[in-house]
Design a protein around this motif. Structure first.
Motif, PDB file in Angstrom:
ATOM      1  N   ALA A 183       0.814  -1.221   0.000  1.00  0.00           N
ATOM      2  CA  ALA A 183       0.000   0.000   0.000  1.00  0.00           C
ATOM      3  C   ALA A 183       0.846   1.268   0.000  1.00  0.00           C
ATOM      4  N   GLY A 184       2.170   1.123   0.052  1.00  0.00           N
ATOM      5  CA  GLY A 184       3.042   2.292   0.069  1.00  0.00           C
ATOM      6  C   GLY A 184       3.047   3.025   1.399  1.00  0.00           C
ATOM      7  N   LYS A 185       2.710   2.324   2.476  1.00  0.00           N
ATOM      8  CA  LYS A 185       2.654   2.929   3.812  1.00  0.00           C
ATOM      9  C   LYS A 185       3.862   2.577   4.666  1.00  0.00           C
ATOM     10  N   ALA A 186       4.913   2.056   4.054  1.00  0.00           N
ATOM     11  CA  ALA A 186       6.074   1.608   4.822  1.00  0.00           C
ATOM     12  C   ALA A 186       7.373   2.021   4.150  1.00  0.00           C
ATOM     13  N   VAL A 187       8.401   2.118   4.960  1.00  0.00           N
ATOM     14  CA  VAL A 187       9.752   2.292   4.437  1.00  0.00           C
ATOM     15  C   VAL A 187      10.592   1.116   4.922  1.00  0.00           C
ATOM     16  N   ILE A 188      11.594   0.786   4.152  1.00  0.00           N
ATOM     17  CA  ILE A 188      12.484  -0.314   4.495  1.00  0.00           C
ATOM     18  C   ILE A 188      13.925   0.156   4.286  1.00  0.00           C
ATOM     19  N   ALA A 189      14.803  -0.330   5.129  1.00  0.00           N
ATOM     20  CA  ALA A 189      16.230  -0.021   5.007  1.00  0.00           C
ATOM     21  C   ALA A 189      16.955  -1.320   4.676  1.00  0.00           C
ATOM     22  N   LEU A 190      17.746  -1.279   3.613  1.00  0.00           N
ATOM     23  CA  LEU A 190      18.493  -2.440   3.152  1.00  0.00           C
ATOM     24  C   LEU A 190      19.941  -2.050   2.904  1.00  0.00           C
ATOM     25  N   THR A 191      20.842  -2.994   3.121  1.00  0.00           N
ATOM     26  CA  THR A 191      22.238  -2.742   2.773  1.00  0.00           C
ATOM     27  C   THR A 191      22.410  -2.920   1.269  1.00  0.00           C
ATOM     28  N   ASN A 192      23.554  -2.531   0.784  1.00  0.00           N
ATOM     29  CA  ASN A 192      23.834  -2.696  -0.646  1.00  0.00           C
ATOM     30  C   ASN A 192      23.920  -4.166  -1.052  1.00  0.00           C
ATOM     31  N   THR A 193      24.001  -5.078  -0.074  1.00  0.00           N
ATOM     32  CA  THR A 193      24.010  -6.512  -0.375  1.00  0.00           C
ATOM     33  C   THR A 193      22.634  -7.143  -0.203  1.00  0.00           C
ATOM     34  N   GLY A 194      21.604  -6.316   0.093  1.00  0.00           N
ATOM     35  CA  GLY A 194      20.250  -6.815   0.208  1.00  0.00           C
ATOM     36  C   GLY A 194      19.851  -7.296   1.592  1.00  0.00           C
ATOM     37  N   GLU A 195      20.665  -7.018   2.601  1.00  0.00           N
ATOM     38  CA  GLU A 195      20.333  -7.406   3.973  1.00  0.00           C
ATOM     39  C   GLU A 195      19.354  -6.401   4.571  1.00  0.00           C
ATOM     40  N   TRP A 196      18.265  -6.899   5.130  1.00  0.00           N
ATOM     41  CA  TRP A 196      17.278  -6.037   5.780  1.00  0.00           C
ATOM     42  C   TRP A 196      17.861  -5.525   7.095  1.00  0.00           C
ATOM     43  N   VAL A 197      17.772  -4.196   7.333  1.00  0.00           N
ATOM     44  CA  VAL A 197      18.308  -3.608   8.565  1.00  0.00           C
ATOM     45  C   VAL A 197      17.327  -2.666   9.264  1.00  0.00           C
ATOM     46  N   GLY A 198      16.166  -2.380   8.672  1.00  0.00           N
ATOM     47  CA  GLY A 198      15.190  -1.525   9.321  1.00  0.00           C
ATOM     48  C   GLY A 198      13.882  -1.482   8.564  1.00  0.00           C
ATOM     49  N   PHE A 199      12.806  -1.194   9.319  1.00  0.00           N
ATOM     50  CA  PHE A 199      11.480  -1.157   8.724  1.00  0.00           C
ATOM     51  C   PHE A 199      10.597  -0.276   9.592  1.00  0.00           C
ATOM     52  N   SER A 200       9.739   0.498   8.969  1.00  0.00           N
ATOM     53  CA  SER A 200       8.779   1.320   9.696  1.00  0.00           C
ATOM     54  C   SER A 200       7.575   1.548   8.805  1.00  0.00           C
ATOM     55  N   TYR A 201       6.403   1.738   9.452  1.00  0.00           N
ATOM     56  CA  TYR A 201       5.213   2.056   8.670  1.00  0.00           C
ATOM     57  C   TYR A 201       4.330   3.027   9.436  1.00  0.00           C
TER      58      TYR A 201
ATOM     59  N   SER B  14      -2.371  10.091  11.620  1.00  0.00           N
ATOM     60  CA  SER B  14      -1.403   9.011  11.426  1.00  0.00           C
ATOM     61  C   SER B  14      -0.354   9.066  12.526  1.00  0.00           C
ATOM     62  N   PHE B  15       0.042   7.890  12.965  1.00  0.00           N
ATOM     63  CA  PHE B  15       1.057   7.763  14.000  1.00  0.00           C
ATOM     64  C   PHE B  15       2.119   6.804  13.524  1.00  0.00           C
ATOM     65  N   PRO B  16       3.404   7.148  13.640  1.00  0.00           N
ATOM     66  CA  PRO B  16       4.463   6.245  13.167  1.00  0.00           C
ATOM     67  C   PRO B  16       4.618   5.037  14.075  1.00  0.00           C
ATOM     68  N   THR B  17       4.931   3.916  13.474  1.00  0.00           N
ATOM     69  CA  THR B  17       5.238   2.699  14.205  1.00  0.00           C
ATOM     70  C   THR B  17       6.592   2.229  13.716  1.00  0.00           C
ATOM     71  N   GLN B  18       7.521   2.059  14.602  1.00  0.00           N
ATOM     72  CA  GLN B  18       8.842   1.591  14.215  1.00  0.00           C
ATOM     73  C   GLN B  18       9.022   0.159  14.653  1.00  0.00           C
TER      74      GLN B  18
END
Length: 83
Positions: free
Chosen positions: A51-69, A78-82
């Protein structure tokens, strides 16, 4: 993770494979902190991504390191959830 570049971007359907890891990490983090955060389902995390309501943080090797929506609540606020 030394010297890796981290990209933060709007999450999308291609990020669905990270959903299980995101909910597992969120739950383990809440337990470690002693907080009462509700456990999310993979389907709910994927819905936020598609739905486009989230952001994701990835390393240049594709490792997931963060997420928030963002979640919209009563009255349209709207209230942020980390995670």
């Amino acid at each position: 993770m030394d010297n890796q570049i981290i990209f933060v971007r709007i999450a999308n359907h291609n990020d669905a494979p990270y959903a299980e890891e995101i909910i597992t990490e969120t739950e383990q983090s809440a337990i470690a902190r002693g907080s009462g955060i509700a456990k999310r389902t993979a389907a709910s995390v994927i819905e936020k991504m598609t739905a486009g309501k989230a952001v994701i943080a990835l390393t240049n090797t594709g490792e997931w390191v963060g997420f928030s929506y963002l979640e919209t609540w009563e009255g349209g606020a709207s209230f942020p959830t980390q995670d």
